[in-house]
Design a protein around this motif. Sequence first.
Motif, PDB file in Angstrom:
ATOM      1  N   PHE A 119       3.224   9.741  26.644  1.00  0.00           N
ATOM      2  CA  PHE A 119       3.909   8.630  26.843  1.00  0.00           C
ATOM      3  C   PHE A 119       5.570   8.925  26.777  1.00  0.00           C
ATOM      4  CE2 PHE A 119       6.219   4.444  25.369  1.00  0.00           C
ATOM      5  CZ  PHE A 119       5.679   3.949  26.483  1.00  0.00           C
TER       6      PHE A 119
ATOM      7  N   VAL B  47       7.093  11.125  29.546  1.00  0.00           N
ATOM      8  CA  VAL B  47       7.195  10.289  30.897  1.00  0.00           C
ATOM      9  C   VAL B  47       8.529   9.086  30.703  1.00  0.00           C
ATOM     10  CG1 VAL B  47       5.291   8.674  30.566  1.00  0.00           C
ATOM     11  CG2 VAL B  47       6.019   9.414  32.989  1.00  0.00           C
ATOM     12  N   MET B  48       8.330   8.552  29.844  1.00  0.00           N
ATOM     13  CA  MET B  48       9.151   7.564  29.430  1.00  0.00           C
ATOM     14  C   MET B  48      10.662   8.001  29.417  1.00  0.00           C
ATOM     15  SD  MET B  48       9.712   4.383  29.181  1.00  0.00           S
ATOM     16  CE  MET B  48       8.668   2.860  28.332  1.00  0.00           C
TER      17      MET B  48
ATOM     18  N   GLU C  15      11.874  10.716  30.607  1.00  0.00           N
ATOM     19  CA  GLU C  15      12.204  11.410  32.087  1.00  0.00           C
ATOM     20  C   GLU C  15      12.719  10.236  32.745  1.00  0.00           C
ATOM     21  OE1 GLU C  15       9.593  13.740  33.827  1.00  0.00           O
ATOM     22  OE2 GLU C  15      10.653  13.768  35.824  1.00  0.00           O
ATOM     23  N   ARG C  16      12.030   9.082  32.646  1.00  0.00           N
ATOM     24  CA  ARG C  16      12.386   7.853  33.513  1.00  0.00           C
ATOM     25  C   ARG C  16      13.641   7.308  33.015  1.00  0.00           C
ATOM     26  NH1 ARG C  16       8.885   3.457  34.661  1.00  0.00           N
ATOM     27  NH2 ARG C  16      10.052   3.329  36.679  1.00  0.00           N
TER      28      ARG C  16
ATOM     29  N   PRO D 285       1.993  -2.289  28.770  1.00  0.00           N
ATOM     30  CA  PRO D 285       2.994  -1.670  29.416  1.00  0.00           C
ATOM     31  C   PRO D 285       3.985  -2.395  29.741  1.00  0.00           C
ATOM     32  CG  PRO D 285       1.126  -1.802  30.997  1.00  0.00           C
ATOM     33  CD  PRO D 285       0.814  -2.446  29.742  1.00  0.00           C
ATOM     34  N   ALA D 286       5.288  -1.937  29.397  1.00  0.00           N
ATOM     35  CA  ALA D 286       6.383  -2.887  29.648  1.00  0.00           C
ATOM     36  C   ALA D 286       7.096  -2.339  30.927  1.00  0.00           C
ATOM     37  CB  ALA D 286       7.357  -2.788  28.450  1.00  0.00           C
TER      38      ALA D 286
ATOM     39  N   GLU E 197       3.424   4.296  33.354  1.00  0.00           N
ATOM     40  CA  GLU E 197       4.808   4.883  33.406  1.00  0.00           C
ATOM     41  C   GLU E 197       4.631   6.178  34.519  1.00  0.00           C
ATOM     42  OE1 GLU E 197       7.343   3.899  32.288  1.00  0.00           O
ATOM     43  OE2 GLU E 197       6.522   2.017  31.295  1.00  0.00           O
ATOM     44  N   GLN E 198       3.611   6.946  34.517  1.00  0.00           N
ATOM     45  CA  GLN E 198       3.445   8.223  35.310  1.00  0.00           C
ATOM     46  C   GLN E 198       3.425   7.535  36.870  1.00  0.00           C
ATOM     47  OE1 GLN E 198      -0.168   9.605  33.510  1.00  0.00           O
ATOM     48  NE2 GLN E 198       0.945  11.000  32.470  1.00  0.00           N
TER      49      GLN E 198
ATOM     50  N   SER F  34       4.836   4.875  37.897  1.00  0.00           N
ATOM     51  CA  SER F  34       6.332   4.416  38.222  1.00  0.00           C
ATOM     52  C   SER F  34       7.136   5.513  38.336  1.00  0.00           C
ATOM     53  CB  SER F  34       6.697   3.588  37.141  1.00  0.00           C
ATOM     54  OG  SER F  34       5.739   2.339  36.641  1.00  0.00           O
ATOM     55  N   LEU F  35       6.787   6.689  37.760  1.00  0.00           N
ATOM     56  CA  LEU F  35       7.712   7.857  37.788  1.00  0.00           C
ATOM     57  C   LEU F  35       7.612   8.527  39.254  1.00  0.00           C
ATOM     58  CD1 LEU F  35       9.675  10.039  36.524  1.00  0.00           C
ATOM     59  CD2 LEU F  35       7.469  11.150  35.767  1.00  0.00           C
TER      60      LEU F  35
END
Lengths: 142, 216
Positions: free
Chosen positions: A14, A17-18, A20-21, A104-105, B33-34, B36-37
């Motif tokens: 988590f 990936v978070m 990176e975004r 998930p937000a 999240e993945q 969305s990435l």
Amino acid sequence: MGDKVLLVDDETDFLSVMSERLQTRGFDVETSDSAKNAVDQIEETDYDAVVLDLQMPGMDGIEVLKQIREKRPELQVILLTGHGSVEKGVEAIKLGAMDFLEKPADLEMISEKIKKAKQKRMLIMDKMTEKRIVDIVNRYGM
Amino acid sequence: MIDSTGRIGLAFFGALSASISHEIKNRMAIIHEQASLLEDYIHMAAKGSETDPERMLKIAGSIKKQVGNADVIIKNMNRLAHSTDDLKRTASVEEIIDLIAALSKRMADLHEVKIAAPQAKEPCSAHTSPFLLMNLIWWCIKTIMPFVQKNDTIRLSHEKSGDGVLIRMTVEGKPISEEEIEFPEETSILAGLLNGEVGYSREKQQCVISIPAALP
């Protein structure tokens, strides 16, 4: 440089990936996969906001929040949680968390809250500086 | 009015359902999240940025891994739900121990304690109530957990013993004194329903459950 954020979660997938975004959106992101390390990082680094998981091994998010409030009262904390109920969120807000989001937000929402957290922190810091100046003036009769 | 057995069963089922749903939500958050990435990369590619197929494949692989993790959690939840199908039946004690060890992992993680359930040398079965037995093992783990030191292990094992089965929860690490542990009434009620016994041996650092090979 973008807003400086600390992401705290024991789920390393988590975090990766978070971060990176958020980085692609211009945030300056650091991560911590343990509550204890997060408290150490907060002592050493000035963050604009902390995005904190509520339930973690060793020390839960509420305890981390209490320690942050003690060490860095100006720092704004946004709690993220997998809890379905709002009770913990209410407790966190009472303890001074800026906001509480359920996983998930939406990232746009998190980004917006981080920006607001930075503004709120700057306002608090301005007030703290103003109070210090007033204290000095009063103390030395300037 | 719910009787004590119903209350104990609900408390167990409720605690595990909360833990399982929390785990599933965590997996869903990562998958969200993945995915969305991937969307972020596609939008960037649409605007002319160079795409990296290797990076895309890695993200897709991570999504598959999380789906696999969630699938294991849901399978365990399904096995727990089906443990109430029969009041009693002949069941593999090893399977019961494996399942409750897996379902207790989150509680152990939060206490920074490890749970191990290695394969038994001599697997055995018992004609018992799988739900009540899991419930009893869980209460024992929950009772000893706060006294186990960080990074120490609770090892679950079982063996045949005369006409019954012994299930041991051995603390590997700093010893716990007998005086520290007070087993709640839930454990004696459940042991009674299973025609069994539960106790803690300081000498062996073990919580031991004994049940008959067959409930009447």
